[in-house]
Design an enzyme around this catalytic site. Structure first.
Site, mmCIF file in Angstrom:
data_model
loop_
_atom_site.group_PDB
_atom_site.id
_atom_site.type_symbol
_atom_site.label_atom_id
_atom_site.label_comp_id
_atom_site.label_asym_id
_atom_site.label_seq_id
_atom_site.Cartn_x
_atom_site.Cartn_y
_atom_site.Cartn_z
ATOM 1 N N LYS A 98 0.958 -1.263 -0.087
ATOM 2 C CA LYS A 98 -0.064 0.106 -0.091
ATOM 3 C C LYS A 98 1.080 1.240 0.145
ATOM 4 O O LYS A 98 0.664 2.056 -0.854
ATOM 5 C CB LYS A 98 -0.829 0.083 1.361
ATOM 6 C CG LYS A 98 -2.136 -1.126 1.263
ATOM 7 C CD LYS A 98 -2.646 -1.095 2.546
ATOM 8 C CE LYS A 98 -2.165 -1.033 3.916
ATOM 9 N NZ LYS A 98 -1.351 -2.320 4.192
ATOM 10 N N ARG A 139 -9.424 0.429 8.960
ATOM 11 C CA ARG A 139 -9.183 -0.824 9.153
ATOM 12 C C ARG A 139 -10.251 -1.663 10.076
ATOM 13 O O ARG A 139 -9.738 -2.990 10.269
ATOM 14 C CB ARG A 139 -7.953 -0.809 9.912
ATOM 15 C CG ARG A 139 -6.731 -0.973 9.220
ATOM 16 C CD ARG A 139 -5.498 -0.968 10.277
ATOM 17 N NE ARG A 139 -4.403 -1.462 9.869
ATOM 18 C CZ ARG A 139 -3.180 -0.774 9.157
ATOM 19 N NH1 ARG A 139 -3.378 0.410 8.882
ATOM 20 N NH2 ARG A 139 -2.170 -1.446 8.855
ATOM 21 N N ARG A 156 11.645 -4.940 5.050
ATOM 22 C CA ARG A 156 11.387 -3.528 4.612
ATOM 23 C C ARG A 156 12.305 -2.579 5.352
ATOM 24 O O ARG A 156 12.603 -2.913 6.479
ATOM 25 C CB ARG A 156 10.016 -3.294 5.097
ATOM 26 C CG ARG A 156 9.449 -1.828 4.796
ATOM 27 C CD ARG A 156 8.051 -1.675 5.051
ATOM 28 N NE ARG A 156 7.307 -2.091 6.150
ATOM 29 C CZ ARG A 156 6.073 -2.098 6.490
ATOM 30 N NH1 ARG A 156 5.188 -1.662 5.442
ATOM 31 N NH2 ARG A 156 5.389 -2.451 7.428
ATOM 32 N N ARG A 185 11.469 -0.654 10.885
ATOM 33 C CA ARG A 185 10.555 -0.301 11.770
ATOM 34 C C ARG A 185 10.385 -1.300 12.893
ATOM 35 O O ARG A 185 10.568 -2.392 12.841
ATOM 36 C CB ARG A 185 8.931 -0.477 11.173
ATOM 37 C CG ARG A 185 8.646 0.810 10.421
ATOM 38 C CD ARG A 185 7.534 0.932 9.721
ATOM 39 N NE ARG A 185 6.334 0.196 10.529
ATOM 40 C CZ ARG A 185 5.075 -0.031 9.813
ATOM 41 N NH1 ARG A 185 4.867 0.438 8.590
ATOM 42 N NH2 ARG A 185 4.076 -0.690 10.352
ATOM 43 N N ARG A 222 0.307 -8.423 14.000
ATOM 44 C CA ARG A 222 -0.313 -7.666 12.981
ATOM 45 C C ARG A 222 -1.155 -8.374 11.826
ATOM 46 O O ARG A 222 -2.410 -7.907 11.558
ATOM 47 C CB ARG A 222 0.610 -6.461 12.421
ATOM 48 C CG ARG A 222 1.206 -5.278 13.054
ATOM 49 C CD ARG A 222 2.296 -4.791 12.646
ATOM 50 N NE ARG A 222 2.534 -4.429 11.607
ATOM 51 C CZ ARG A 222 3.568 -4.340 10.712
ATOM 52 N NH1 ARG A 222 4.814 -5.121 11.159
ATOM 53 N NH2 ARG A 222 3.389 -4.027 9.595
HETATM 54 P P1 ADP Z 1 1.333 -1.689 7.480
HETATM 55 O O1 ADP Z 1 2.087 -0.381 6.570
HETATM 56 O O2 ADP Z 1 2.411 -2.704 7.804
HETATM 57 O O3 ADP Z 1 -0.034 -1.973 7.178
HETATM 58 P P2 ADP Z 1 0.775 0.673 9.049
HETATM 59 O O4 ADP Z 1 1.844 1.623 9.337
HETATM 60 O O5 ADP Z 1 -0.355 0.934 8.246
HETATM 61 O O6 ADP Z 1 1.340 -0.642 8.925
HETATM 62 O O7 ADP Z 1 0.376 0.592 10.638
HETATM 63 C C1 ADP Z 1 1.160 0.326 11.608
HETATM 64 C C2 ADP Z 1 0.326 0.364 13.064
HETATM 65 O O8 ADP Z 1 -0.130 1.542 13.055
HETATM 66 C C3 ADP Z 1 -0.667 -0.754 13.018
HETATM 67 O O9 ADP Z 1 -0.204 -1.888 13.672
HETATM 68 C C4 ADP Z 1 -1.382 -0.209 14.335
HETATM 69 O O10 ADP Z 1 -1.066 -0.249 15.561
HETATM 70 C C5 ADP Z 1 -1.858 1.429 13.839
HETATM 71 N N1 ADP Z 1 -2.640 1.896 13.084
HETATM 72 C C6 ADP Z 1 -2.336 2.446 11.713
HETATM 73 N N2 ADP Z 1 -3.706 2.553 11.020
HETATM 74 C C7 ADP Z 1 -4.506 2.386 11.955
HETATM 75 C C8 ADP Z 1 -6.031 2.209 11.970
HETATM 76 N N3 ADP Z 1 -6.570 2.735 10.905
HETATM 77 N N4 ADP Z 1 -6.568 1.758 12.855
HETATM 78 C C9 ADP Z 1 -5.902 1.432 14.029
HETATM 79 N N5 ADP Z 1 -4.655 1.271 14.004
HETATM 80 C C10 ADP Z 1 -4.018 1.592 13.113
HETATM 81 P P1 ADP Z 2 2.204 -1.914 3.148
HETATM 82 O O1 ADP Z 2 2.062 -0.346 3.314
HETATM 83 O O2 ADP Z 2 1.043 -2.138 2.499
HETATM 84 O O3 ADP Z 2 2.417 -2.304 4.466
HETATM 85 P P2 ADP Z 2 4.919 -1.439 1.775
HETATM 86 O O4 ADP Z 2 4.404 -0.824 0.604
HETATM 87 O O5 ADP Z 2 5.414 -0.835 2.813
HETATM 88 O O6 ADP Z 2 3.391 -2.214 2.346
HETATM 89 O O7 ADP Z 2 5.498 -2.901 1.138
HETATM 90 C C1 ADP Z 2 6.153 -3.682 2.159
HETATM 91 C C2 ADP Z 2 7.700 -3.987 1.621
HETATM 92 O O8 ADP Z 2 7.378 -5.041 0.547
HETATM 93 C C3 ADP Z 2 8.390 -3.091 1.323
HETATM 94 O O9 ADP Z 2 9.847 -3.091 1.759
HETATM 95 C C4 ADP Z 2 8.289 -2.948 -0.196
HETATM 96 O O10 ADP Z 2 9.620 -2.590 -0.644
HETATM 97 C C5 ADP Z 2 8.173 -4.347 -0.736
HETATM 98 N N1 ADP Z 2 7.227 -4.536 -1.619
HETATM 99 C C6 ADP Z 2 6.255 -3.700 -2.146
HETATM 100 N N2 ADP Z 2 5.579 -3.989 -3.195
HETATM 101 C C7 ADP Z 2 6.139 -5.057 -3.478
HETATM 102 C C8 ADP Z 2 6.165 -5.962 -4.834
HETATM 103 N N3 ADP Z 2 5.253 -5.819 -5.532
HETATM 104 N N4 ADP Z 2 7.131 -6.977 -4.618
HETATM 105 C C9 ADP Z 2 7.910 -7.090 -3.919
HETATM 106 N N5 ADP Z 2 8.161 -6.264 -2.901
HETATM 107 C C10 ADP Z 2 7.184 -5.245 -2.695
#
Ligand code: ADP
Ligand code: ADP
Ligand code: ZN
Length: 216
Positions: free
Chosen positions: A13, A88, A127, A160, A171
């Site tokens: 995302k 979420r 990541r 992170r 998560r």
């Molecule tokens: P990822 O990129 O791995 O999906 P995020 O950066 O979006 O993770 O979220 C990291 C953390 O922030 C989550 O594990 C949660 O604790 C919190 N968080 C983010 N967005 C939300 C949401 N919409 N509702 C509740 N908690 C959230």
């Molecule tokens: P999210 O925001 O959904 O948690 P991220 O965009 O941070 O996910 O992506 C998670 C990890 O996977 C990052 O290290 C990113 O560089 C890698 N990644 C993202 N898209 C792809 C893909 N299509 N193929 C392989 N690795 C990816």
């Protein structure tokens, strides 16, 4: 264009949102980024949410909803926005609907980046994020030119704290609360699914096509 991005943690995302923001000039609103910024800045919000992020548990809905409502009131969302990581939970999705009605707006579409769960562990643990500009890399799938250094700004890359250990599996379990949103938005005719297991460029090409149709 008023968009939501859905997908498991690690689906891609944030990576795609950065490209969409650049190409379509709409603000990328990530609740995760906002919470991490609040923790770094040691604000009251940061103190409230820190223990949830550390453990990988969702922040309570009332806290999260208040943050997003305030953000959507900012003037830079006048021509659109891209919500990443929100909503979420069903309660958050319903609160978003109400907020958009109050603002006289509606969602243009929901981009659902679909990946099998099996790819996520490697994506999350590899990541790396730039401390300075927030750009996302991956040690194997999207490595920076110089190890540990951001291609874009030269900043230092970090991992992170919730991308290691127990928090990763927590998560993925927490996603059970988000999964019903796929049906929620499909029922409303808003869901646009993209295969997230392709290369980053291919995923973006798919998104680009969808957004082209949405823009009309
Ligand atoms: P990822 O990129 O791995 O999906 P995020 O950066 O979006 O993770 O979220 C990291 C953390 O922030 C989550 O594990 C949660 O604790 C919190 N968080 C983010 N967005 C939300 C949401 N919409 N509702 C509740 N908690 C959230
Ligand atoms: P999210 O925001 O959904 O948690 P991220 O965009 O941070 O996910 O992506 C998670 C990890 O996977 C990052 O290290 C990113 O560089 C890698 N990644 C993202 N898209 C792809 C893909 N299509 N193929 C392989 N690795 C990816
Ligand atoms: Zn950087």
């Amino acid at each position: 264009m008023q968009l939501v991005m859905l997908g498991l943690p690690g689906a891609g995302k944030g990576t795609q949102a950065a490209r969409i923001q650049q190409e379509f000039a709409i603000p990328h609103i990530s609740t995760g980024d906002m919470f991490r910024a609040a923790i770094s800045a040691e604000t009251e919000l940061g103190a409230t949410v820190k223990s949830f992020l550390d453990r990988g548990i969702l922040v309570p809905d009332e806290v999260t909803i208040a943050v997003v409502k305030e953000r959507l009131n900012a003037s830079d969302t006048a021509n659109g926005f891209l919500l990443d990581g929100f909503p979420r939970t069903l309660q958050q999705a319903m609160a978003l609907d109400e907020t958009l009605i109050d603002l006289n707006k509606g969602l243009s579409g929901v981009l659902y980046i679909h990946v099998p769960e099996g790819v996520l562990l490697a994506r999350l643990t590899g990541r790396r994020i730039c401390k300075q500009c927030g750009a996302t890399f991956h040690v194997v799938f999207q490595p920076p030119q110089r190890e540990g250094v951001c291609d874009r700004c030269g900043g230092v890359l970090y991992q992170r704290s919730d991308d290691t250990g127990e928090a990763v599996s927590t998560r993925l379990e927490q996603y059970a609360q988000t999964a019903p949103l796929v049906e929620y938005y499909r029922d409303r005719g808003l869901l646009r699914q993209v295969d997230g297991e392709q290369s980053i460029d291919q995923v973006f090409a798919g998104i680009h096509e969808i957004l082209g149709h949405l823009q009309g």
